[in-house]
Design a protein around this motif. Sequence first.
Motif, short mmCIF file in Angstrom:
data_model
loop_
_atom_site.label_atom_id
_atom_site.label_comp_id
_atom_site.label_asym_id
_atom_site.label_seq_id
_atom_site.Cartn_x
_atom_site.Cartn_y
_atom_site.Cartn_z
N ARG A 1 0.80 -1.07 0.01
CA ARG A 1 0.03 0.03 -0.02
C ARG A 1 0.96 1.26 0.04
N LEU A 2 0.71 1.92 -0.88
CA LEU A 2 1.50 3.28 -0.99
C LEU A 2 0.62 4.18 -0.53
N SER A 3 1.28 5.40 0.05
CA SER A 3 0.41 6.32 0.58
C SER A 3 1.20 7.93 0.11
N CYS A 4 0.53 8.75 -0.04
CA CYS A 4 1.13 10.20 -0.36
C CYS A 4 0.34 11.13 0.43
N ALA A 5 1.14 11.66 1.15
CA ALA A 5 0.73 13.07 2.05
C ALA A 5 0.85 14.13 1.50
N ALA A 6 -0.34 14.86 1.20
CA ALA A 6 -0.13 16.18 0.65
C ALA A 6 -0.40 17.44 1.66
N SER A 7 0.41 18.47 1.10
CA SER A 7 0.41 19.72 2.16
C SER A 7 0.51 20.89 1.25
N GLY A 8 -0.02 22.16 1.65
CA GLY A 8 0.40 23.33 1.09
C GLY A 8 -0.62 23.72 -0.07
N PHE A 9 -1.56 22.95 -0.42
CA PHE A 9 -2.72 23.29 -1.24
C PHE A 9 -4.08 22.83 -0.77
N THR A 10 -4.88 23.21 -1.38
CA THR A 10 -6.48 22.61 -0.88
C THR A 10 -6.81 21.47 -1.47
N PHE A 11 -6.50 20.19 -0.73
CA PHE A 11 -6.45 18.67 -1.18
C PHE A 11 -7.63 18.57 -1.81
N ASP A 12 -8.80 18.82 -1.47
CA ASP A 12 -10.12 18.50 -1.78
C ASP A 12 -10.48 18.92 -3.13
N ASP A 13 -9.77 20.07 -3.52
CA ASP A 13 -10.07 20.62 -4.88
C ASP A 13 -9.16 20.11 -6.02
N TYR A 14 -8.53 19.15 -5.68
CA TYR A 14 -7.59 18.57 -6.95
C TYR A 14 -7.91 17.03 -7.19
N LEU B 1 6.62 7.39 -18.73
CA LEU B 1 5.56 7.57 -17.63
C LEU B 1 4.64 6.77 -18.11
N GLU B 2 3.99 6.08 -17.10
CA GLU B 2 2.59 5.58 -17.37
C GLU B 2 1.67 5.97 -16.36
N TRP B 3 0.41 6.35 -16.67
CA TRP B 3 -0.51 6.69 -15.74
C TRP B 3 -1.23 5.60 -15.20
N VAL B 4 -1.33 5.41 -13.81
CA VAL B 4 -2.04 4.16 -13.43
C VAL B 4 -3.22 4.36 -12.76
N SER B 5 -3.61 5.34 -12.10
CA SER B 5 -4.83 5.50 -11.64
C SER B 5 -5.22 6.85 -11.13
N SER B 6 -6.50 7.24 -11.03
CA SER B 6 -6.82 8.85 -10.70
C SER B 6 -8.16 8.81 -9.81
N LEU B 7 -8.41 9.94 -9.13
CA LEU B 7 -9.52 9.88 -8.29
C LEU B 7 -9.81 11.27 -8.23
N TYR B 8 -11.05 11.48 -8.36
CA TYR B 8 -11.76 13.04 -8.33
C TYR B 8 -12.63 12.98 -7.16
N SER B 9 -12.15 13.40 -5.95
CA SER B 9 -12.89 13.24 -4.76
C SER B 9 -14.10 14.10 -4.93
N ASP B 10 -14.23 15.21 -5.49
CA ASP B 10 -15.47 15.70 -5.51
C ASP B 10 -16.76 15.06 -6.13
N ILE B 11 -16.44 14.01 -7.04
CA ILE B 11 -17.47 13.34 -7.60
C ILE B 11 -17.23 11.80 -7.35
N SER B 12 -16.12 11.44 -6.42
CA SER B 12 -15.90 10.33 -5.95
C SER B 12 -15.83 9.28 -7.24
N ASN B 13 -15.31 9.62 -8.24
CA ASN B 13 -14.99 8.59 -9.46
C ASN B 13 -13.70 8.26 -9.52
N THR B 14 -13.45 6.94 -9.58
CA THR B 14 -11.97 6.24 -9.97
C THR B 14 -11.81 5.89 -11.33
#
Length: 118
Positions: free
Chosen positions: A19-32, A45-58
């Motif tokens: 399980r990888l973790s990525c801790a974010a700071s310095g910007f509004t996390f919920d907006d990204y 580079l190969e894209w693996v996965s994305s998550l849009y938290s405002d619409i909970s889509n993965t």
Amino acid sequence: EVQLVESGGGLVQPGGSLRLSCAASGFTFDDYAMSWVRQAPGKGLEWVSSLYSDISNTYYADSVKGRFTISTDNAKNTVYLQMNSLKPEDTAVYYCHAEHPVTRTNYWGQGTQVTVSS
């Protein structure tokens, strides 16, 4: 100061999990939109996965669908990548990426190495 700090990489045998973790700071996390991108040795580079938290889509690359799960803990400003049934071809440096969907402002983490080998 914006920071994306990945952790959780390492050496694992084929069929194992990490399980990888990525801790974010310095910007509004919920907006990204948060993503994981990887780079295998000698490859681009190969894209693996994305998550849009405002619409909970993965979203997942076909190569990891059904094996990897992206999630966030907005209270901790952290995004995770649960990786199961790992294969040698998953060996790569995994990067955390944040992008604002409107301004396209984006940030990268420093990467964490994942090695799948027996």
